[in-house]
Scaffold this active site. Structure first.
Site, PDB file in Angstrom:
ATOM      1  N   TYR A 200       0.933  -1.215  -0.036  1.00 42.10           N
ATOM      2  CA  TYR A 200      -0.024  -0.051   0.179  1.00 42.10           C
ATOM      3  C   TYR A 200       0.736   1.312  -0.113  1.00 42.10           C
ATOM      4  O   TYR A 200       2.056   1.217   0.214  1.00 42.10           O
ATOM      5  CB  TYR A 200      -0.847   0.007   1.354  1.00 42.10           C
ATOM      6  CG  TYR A 200      -0.149   0.242   2.736  1.00 42.10           C
ATOM      7  CD1 TYR A 200      -0.127   1.553   3.081  1.00 42.10           C
ATOM      8  CD2 TYR A 200       0.408  -1.106   3.015  1.00 42.10           C
ATOM      9  CE1 TYR A 200       0.773   1.755   4.402  1.00 42.10           C
ATOM     10  CE2 TYR A 200       0.971  -0.739   4.456  1.00 42.10           C
ATOM     11  CZ  TYR A 200       1.089   0.588   5.088  1.00 42.10           C
ATOM     12  OH  TYR A 200       1.890   0.657   6.131  1.00 42.10           O
ATOM     13  N   CYS A 201       0.482   2.500  -0.367  1.00 45.08           N
ATOM     14  CA  CYS A 201       0.829   3.655  -0.252  1.00 45.08           C
ATOM     15  C   CYS A 201      -0.123   4.597  -0.205  1.00 45.08           C
ATOM     16  O   CYS A 201      -1.272   4.415   0.324  1.00 45.08           O
ATOM     17  CB  CYS A 201       1.681   3.881  -1.639  1.00 45.08           C
ATOM     18  SG  CYS A 201       1.025   3.894  -3.141  1.00 45.08           S
ATOM     19  N   THR A 202       0.242   6.013  -0.166  1.00 44.87           N
ATOM     20  CA  THR A 202      -0.747   6.978  -0.007  1.00 44.87           C
ATOM     21  C   THR A 202      -2.090   7.101  -0.850  1.00 44.87           C
ATOM     22  O   THR A 202      -3.178   6.829  -0.323  1.00 44.87           O
ATOM     23  CB  THR A 202      -0.300   8.481  -0.030  1.00 44.87           C
ATOM     24  OG1 THR A 202       1.241   8.348   0.681  1.00 44.87           O
ATOM     25  CG2 THR A 202      -1.427   9.384   0.446  1.00 44.87           C
TER      26      THR A 202
ATOM     27  N   ILE B 233      -4.193   4.448   1.030  1.00 46.23           N
ATOM     28  CA  ILE B 233      -4.548   4.528   2.421  1.00 46.23           C
ATOM     29  C   ILE B 233      -5.934   5.713   2.487  1.00 46.23           C
ATOM     30  O   ILE B 233      -6.651   5.517   3.106  1.00 46.23           O
ATOM     31  CB  ILE B 233      -3.499   5.306   3.379  1.00 46.23           C
ATOM     32  CG1 ILE B 233      -2.251   4.463   3.263  1.00 46.23           C
ATOM     33  CG2 ILE B 233      -3.969   5.816   4.784  1.00 46.23           C
ATOM     34  CD1 ILE B 233      -0.989   5.145   3.970  1.00 46.23           C
TER      35      ILE B 233
END
Length: 323
Positions: A173-175, A202
């Site tokens: 996952y990332c932003t 996220i």
């Protein structure tokens, strides 16, 4: 009330310079502020404005050939968290520095609900936070690997040294999702088969699943710097680098020759007058400390330490609230 958007689209752009010039002209006339990057591989941006301005921008981008399916992550804000409009051409819209990475060949996209189900299923997996260390420091999913890296393009070497079994189920996952689009391709190319990425990152997960199993807050690349993810878990997980007390507010050191981004509490900021060290406090290039304006509601220290802070505060104070 204003709206802030985060988006990307890997759609080929034949003439990036021309595209960027025309795009900047449209955004400037619209009155939009933010940072937009264009390359031959597509577009990546974050911008803020009134709801009407943002809707016009969305309609415009989606009207362009190849960008009809652009997805936007949106959030409300009581001010526009950008000082100006930047629209530039870059070699990559997110820099991994690896040739031949085609996001269309990436991992399986999990919806926020599917992601949560995997986390709660008891299934064996390895989760990777595909963000820089200063981002994961203030917030992350429970149990995630958090590489201690300062740049996204350092991840390929980290992966070669991480010793993650090739038969492991991988979650990443990332932003907002863009870094996973490339890193998932890299992992598949290097032999991992069950590679999964959090669709929308996220920020999308926070909206859909209220941030369940996420600790701390999310770093964002605008003047807010930090936004909440899980309303049931808002306690800081990082610590002030001055006082050692729990904190999740980032500060740019007031010494302009340093400008280090560091976690700092209000107490620490007052104690060091916005500086990261006693040495920086002695600098002749130190920005003046203004405690009366530094903690205006909903504004972060970053706004104060920006060089145009006073001008923006004066402008916003003179403009009636639209909330």
């Amino acid at each position: 009330m204003y709206e802030v958007i985060l988006y990307y689209n890997f759609s080929p752009v034949s003439e990036p310079e021309k595209f960027a010039k025309q795009h900047k002209k449209f955004c400037k006339e619209l009155g939009l502020k933010g940072r937009i990057y264009v390359s031959s591989e597509g577009i990546n941006g974050t911008a803020g404005g009134t709801k009407e301005q943002i809707q016009q921008y969305k309609d415009h981008l989606r009207s362009l050939p190849g960008f009809e399916d652009t997805e936007f992550k949106s959030d409300e804000a009581d001010y526009i968290p950008f000082a100006k409009l930047i629209c530039k051409v870059r070699e990559e819209i997110v820099a991994l520095h690896v040739d031949g990475v085609d996001p269309k060949e990436g991992g399986n996209h999990l919806s926020p609900a599917e992601w949560r189900n995997v986390m709660e299923s008891g299934e064996d997996y390895v989760m990777i936070d595909v963000r820089n260390n200063y981002e994961s420091k203030i917030g992350h999913f429970k149990g995630a690997l958090k590489p201690d890296l300062e740049n996204f393009y350092d991840f390929p070497q980290w992966l070669d040294e991480a010793n993650i079994p090739k038969d492991k189920k991988v979650l990443m996952y990332c932003t907002g999702g863009i870094r996973c689009e490339k890193f998932s391709v890299l992992m598949k190319d290097k032999g991992w088969d069950d590679v999964n990425q959090l669709h929308g990152g996220i920020l999308n997960y926070a909206k859909e699943e209220e941030g369940a199993h996420f600790e701390g807050k999310c770093f964002v690349f605008d003047d807010r710097l930090v936004v909440p993810v899980n309303p049931k878990d808002l306690a800081p997980i990082a610590h002030c680098e001055i006082t050692g007390k729990p904190a999740d507010t980032y500060v740019n050191c007031a010494n302009m020759e340093c400008n280090k981004l560091f976690v700092c509490s209000e107490e620490g900021a007052f104690q060091m007058e916005g500086c990261c060290s006693e040495e920086c406090m002695k600098s002749e290039y130190r920005r003046p400390f203004d405690p009366e304006n530094a903690f205006r509601p909903f504004r972060k220290w970053y706004n104060y330490f920006g060089e145009d802070f006073k001008a923006r505060n004066e402008a916003s104070a003179a403009t009636p609230s639209k909330s």
